[in-house]
Structures are given as structure tokens and as C-alpha cells.
Write a protein that holds these residues in place. Structure first.
Motif, PDB file in Angstrom:
ATOM      1  N   ARG A  52       3.979  -4.468  -7.577  1.00  0.00           N
ATOM      2  CA  ARG A  52       3.784  -3.265  -6.759  1.00  0.00           C
ATOM      3  C   ARG A  52       3.459  -3.584  -5.300  1.00  0.00           C
ATOM      4  N   LEU A  56       5.570  -2.031  -2.167  1.00  0.00           N
ATOM      5  CA  LEU A  56       4.948  -1.282  -1.073  1.00  0.00           C
ATOM      6  C   LEU A  56       5.355  -1.873   0.277  1.00  0.00           C
ATOM      7  N   GLU A  59       9.055  -1.035   1.062  1.00  0.00           N
ATOM      8  CA  GLU A  59       9.288   0.344   1.495  1.00  0.00           C
ATOM      9  C   GLU A  59       8.837   0.552   2.935  1.00  0.00           C
ATOM     10  N   HIS A 189       9.923   5.763  -3.018  1.00  0.00           N
ATOM     11  CA  HIS A 189       9.245   5.927  -4.300  1.00  0.00           C
ATOM     12  C   HIS A 189       7.792   6.337  -4.062  1.00  0.00           C
ATOM     13  N   TYR A 190       7.167   5.744  -3.046  1.00  0.00           N
ATOM     14  CA  TYR A 190       5.744   5.966  -2.785  1.00  0.00           C
ATOM     15  C   TYR A 190       5.548   7.030  -1.706  1.00  0.00           C
TER      16      TYR A 190
END
Length: 285
Positions: A52, A56, A59, A189-190
Motif C-alpha cells: 500500500r 500511495l 498515485e 483508488h485513494y
């Protein structure tokens, strides 16, 4: 002494070159196993929970590189509902509704269709600023979806300007509206990283009537400015009737949960010209 040959521009092969070689291994039990894949080509590895932090970072980095390469120095961000119809579609929305509560909601949304026109006009004004030595200024940036977001990107397209769309993966399909510049259309996505990109280059923000998503984005921005994490910038709430009905800002100040001066962090406006005049005065354009 014979001069040494010039040092090559790169000492090691590029990742792209290595990947091309790695994709053509001799087939064995070892090379066919996912463990043998290069880490950055191994989707199963990259999608693990443990990766993850890497996702992050990616992105944040992917959009940042593209925006920098496009020389986007600042943005004008547009928040707002994905449900408000354009003026062209307002009558059809009402006609397709069922009598009763469904019809009442459709009529309420149709009555807000003029905000589509206002957002489009404001985007035209912002997109007309153009470019200076630092790069392109006040580039329109929206959530990339329909309704108010579409109006913003459409306004930029009206004057031949580029615009940014920051879509988010949702349980229901959300296709980027057709007015976003293709090379500046991103999918996240985040939510947290998407919101960072909304604000990293923002020099003005317009919040039109909207729901939970609009409130989330707007109140995070107000909190960042209130706490000094983000310098003061023009923040606009379009539609006094809407905002005064759904949020009692004065009551927050009366209750003491915000300072009375916090009410000066934003401007409640009705028209594109009204907002643009404030932007021009703020930045001495």
C-alpha cells in the motif's frame, strides 16, 4: 596518456530495456513462477496489502509528473454535484420521473441546472488567462465526471484550453466526461491522494451545490486554510439559497465551534462574473 572515452549518459540499462529482456525468459518451473517476475511488473505483488505505501506513492507521482510535464503552474478547482442536469437535459429529467417524491427531487435538480451554465462560464473565464513564464495558469480541474464537473471541463474546451479530470474508482461506473484533456484524465483508488492533487496547484476553488463528496472536499479545504496548512485563496460557494439552507455557518460561529472570522474564509456568490472579479482582485490580475 590516451584520453578516457566519454562516460555514457547512463551507466545502467533503463528499467524499460530490462523489462523487455525479462519478459522473454527461457521457460522453466522457476521462470514461470510469479516470484521470478520483476517486482514492478508483478501485479499480484503490487496489489498486496503490504505494498500500500508504494501504491500511495505511485498515485501521487503519476499525476504529478504528467501535470508538471504539461507545465500546469496553477489550477482553478471545481467541486459540485454529479446529479445536476445540464439545461439541455433538465426537462427530460423531470419528464422521466415518477409522480410524487421522485418528481419533486427531479424538479429540484432541474431548477439547479443554471449552475451548469455558471460553472461553464466561470471555466471559460479562468481558461482565458493562459500561460506565463511559470507555466499555464488557472487550468480548470474537476472530478472528471458528469454534471458540474462536465460543465467545468466543457467551459475550458469552449475556449480551446486544456483541463484536468481527477476521477475516482466507484462501485458504479464513472466514465470521464468527454471534455477532459485525454492526457490529463486520471483515475484514483485513494480519495486522499485525489484530494491532494485537487489542492496542490489550486489558486481558486468553486464549490457548487453537491452532496457528501462536495462537502468532504470543501470542508477539508476550509480546515486546511483555517489551520494555516494552506495559504488563503479565493473559495466560492455558489448559490446562497442552497448553502444557507444546508449549512448554518452563522450557527457554528454562534456556538463558538468556529471563529466569527472563519466566515471570511469563503465567498457566497451567484454568478461567474462575481467570482472572477474576486479572483482578479485577489491576485491583481
Amino acid at each position: 596518456m590516451t584520453p578516457l572515452p566519454a562516460k555514457p549518459a547512463r551507466l545502467f540499462p533503463t528499467a524499460r530495456a530490462e523489462a523487455a529482456v525479462a519478459n522473454k525468459p527461457t521457460s522453466t518451473a522457476q521462470t514461470e513462477h510469479p516470484a521470478y517476475r520483476l517486482a514492478f511488473q508483478d501485479d499480484e505483488f503490487l496489489l498486496r496489502d503490504e505494498a500500500r505505501p508504494v501504491r500511495l506513492q505511485l498515485e501521487l507521482m503519476k499525476a504529478e509528473i504528467a501535470l508538471a510535464e504539461a507545465r500546469i503552474a496553477s489550477t482553478f478547482v471545481f467541486y459540485g454535484s454529479a446529479r445536476i442536469p445540464s439545461p439541455e437535459d433538465a426537462a427530460a429529467l423531470v419528464a422521466a420521473s415518477e409522480p410524487g417524491d421522485d418528481r419533486r427531487i427531479a424538479e429540484s435538480l432541474a431548477a439547479k441546472s443554471h449552475y451548469y451554465t455558471v460553472a461553464r462560464e466561470l471555466a471559460r473565464l479562468a481558461s482565458s488567462v493562459g500561460e506565463d513564464a511559470a507555466g499555464k495558469q488557472f487550468v480548470v480541474c474537476s472530478g472528471g465526471g458528469p454534471s458540474i464537473m462536465e460543465a467545468a471541463n466543457r467551459g475550458a474546451a469552449d475556449v480551446g484550453a486544456i483541463s484536468v479530470g481527477l476521477n475516482i474508482v466507484l462501485p458504479f461506473e464513472q466514465v470521464p466526461n468527454p471534455y477532459v484533456t485525454p492526457g490529463l484524465s486520471f483515475q484514483f483508488h485513494y480519495f486522499a491522494l485525489r484530494k491532494m492533487h485537487f489542492l496542490m496547484r489550486a489558486r481558486a476553488v468553486a464549490a457548487f451545490p453537491g452532496g457528501f463528496g462536495t462537502f468532504d472536499e470543501l470542508f477539508e479545504l476550509l480546515t486546511l486554510v483555517q489551520t494555516g496548512k494552506v495559504p488563503a485563496l479565493p473559495i466560492f460557494l455558489f448559490g446562497r439559497d442552497f448553502w444557507s439552507r444546508v449549512v448554518d455557518f452563522d450557527a457554528l460561529a454562534d456556538e463558538g465551534t468556529i471563529a466569527r472570522s472563519d466566515l471570511d474564509l469563503f465567498h457566497i456568490v451567484e454568478t461567474a462574473d462575481e467570482a472572477w472579479a474576486i479572483v482578479k482582485a485577489h491576485y491583481s490580475l
